[in-house]
Design an enzyme around this catalytic site. Structure first.
Site, short mmCIF file in Angstrom:
data_model
loop_
_atom_site.label_atom_id
_atom_site.label_comp_id
_atom_site.label_asym_id
_atom_site.label_seq_id
_atom_site.Cartn_x
_atom_site.Cartn_y
_atom_site.Cartn_z
N ASN A 118 0.81 -1.22 0.00
CA ASN A 118 0.00 0.00 0.00
C ASN A 118 0.84 1.27 0.00
O ASN A 118 0.37 2.31 -0.45
CB ASN A 118 -0.93 0.01 1.22
CG ASN A 118 -1.62 1.34 1.38
OD1 ASN A 118 -2.50 1.70 0.62
ND2 ASN A 118 -1.21 2.11 2.39
N TYR A 126 3.17 9.89 -11.36
CA TYR A 126 2.58 9.07 -10.30
C TYR A 126 1.71 7.97 -10.91
O TYR A 126 1.85 6.79 -10.56
CB TYR A 126 1.76 9.95 -9.36
CG TYR A 126 0.83 9.18 -8.46
CD1 TYR A 126 1.33 8.41 -7.41
CD2 TYR A 126 -0.55 9.21 -8.65
CE1 TYR A 126 0.49 7.69 -6.58
CE2 TYR A 126 -1.40 8.50 -7.82
CZ TYR A 126 -0.88 7.74 -6.79
OH TYR A 126 -1.72 7.02 -5.98
N LYS A 184 1.95 3.68 -11.05
CA LYS A 184 0.87 2.78 -10.65
C LYS A 184 0.42 1.91 -11.83
O LYS A 184 -0.01 0.77 -11.62
CB LYS A 184 -0.31 3.59 -10.09
CG LYS A 184 -0.01 4.26 -8.76
CD LYS A 184 0.23 3.24 -7.65
CE LYS A 184 0.29 3.89 -6.28
NZ LYS A 184 0.39 2.91 -5.18
N THR A 198 -7.91 10.66 2.33
CA THR A 198 -6.76 10.27 3.14
C THR A 198 -5.83 11.46 3.31
O THR A 198 -5.89 12.42 2.52
CB THR A 198 -5.97 9.13 2.47
OG1 THR A 198 -5.38 9.64 1.25
CG2 THR A 198 -6.87 7.94 2.16
#
Length: 253
Positions: A91, A156, A160, A191
């Protein structure tokens, strides 16, 4: 919100990036379903607090997982405390929003090391223990932006997308060893990391919310059903190489 699912009693999981956000929420769900969890993140105090919240089902180790010996130390800690490993949840990640022009080489290296290299090295270190037990699984936490080009997510999202590829590749490589490998691809999720990234661009939070068919940001708890399904050796026993979009419909917009 507690989701109950079979297959986790007395199992052992390593969850990276688990002092807060999605990682902590996954770890909490695993503990609630009877698993033992090793929490891993860089900052010691938030980790200690997270472990205290989760109680006797959790232990913790402060580590920079991009460090040379960190993956082996993390795996050794889980094995020494709990006797083995059943689940690895990759994660940990970092998001530096930017464009082709604005993203620096230093930012690219930081994202590649944490989002792509570290999961590879964690999986390598955990592999001997995962293949020693039945019903084991790896869960990679990707992002909705990895599934289609998304302005602002730049390098980014590219890291992924690489993690998505590794999910498929490892599923092929490890099927004969009894290890399932899957991923979730969340949309915008409330988050600390998402909020920090969104603060860098005016109106980013509203833009992300409106990009979903469900016009809002997700709570971390809303990812748990998919995560537990993919990890469970009961409910998810015939699932490998899957990437579940938990993105409020973003992937079809």
């Amino acid at each position: 919100m507690t989701i109950r699912m079979e297959g986790f009693s007395d199992k052992v999981a390593i969850v990276t990036g688990s002092s807060e956000g999605i990682g902590f929420t996954i770890a909490k769900a695993l503990v609630e379903n009877g698993a033992k969890v090793l929490l891993v993140a860089r900052r010691e105090e938030p980790l200690r607090q997270a472990a205290e919240i989760l109680g006797p089902g959790a232990s913790w180790l402060s580590a920079d997982i991009t460090g040379k010996d960190a993956p082996s130390k993390i795996v050794d800690k889980a094995v020494s405390v709990y006797g083995g490993i059943d689940f690895l949840v990759n994660n940990s990640g970092i998001n530096r929003l930017g464009t082709l022009e604005s993203t620096t080489l230093a930012e690219m290296r930081q994202m590649a090391e944490l989002n792509l290299f570290a999961p590879w090295l964690m999986a390598q270190a955990a592999l001997p223990y995962l293949e020693a037990r039945p019903g084991t699984a790896i869960l990679n936490v990707s992002t909705a932006g990895s599934r289609k080009a998304t302005l602002g997510e730049g390098f980014y999202a590219a890291t992924k997308a690489g993690l998505n590829y590794l999910t498929s590749l490892w599923a092929m490589e490890l099927a004969d060893r009894g290890i399932r490998v899957n991923a979730i691809a969340p949309g915008g999720t409330d988050t600390p990391q998402f909020n920090k990234a969104a603060e860098a661009i005016e109106g980013a939070r509203e833009m992300v919310a409106n990009a979903h068919l469900i016009k809002r940001i997700a709570a971390p708890q809303e990812l748990i059903g998919a995560a537990l399904l993919l990890l469970s050796p009961v409910a998810g026993s015939f699932m490998t190489g899957s990437i579940i979009d938990v993105d409020g419909g973003y992937h079809v917009t």
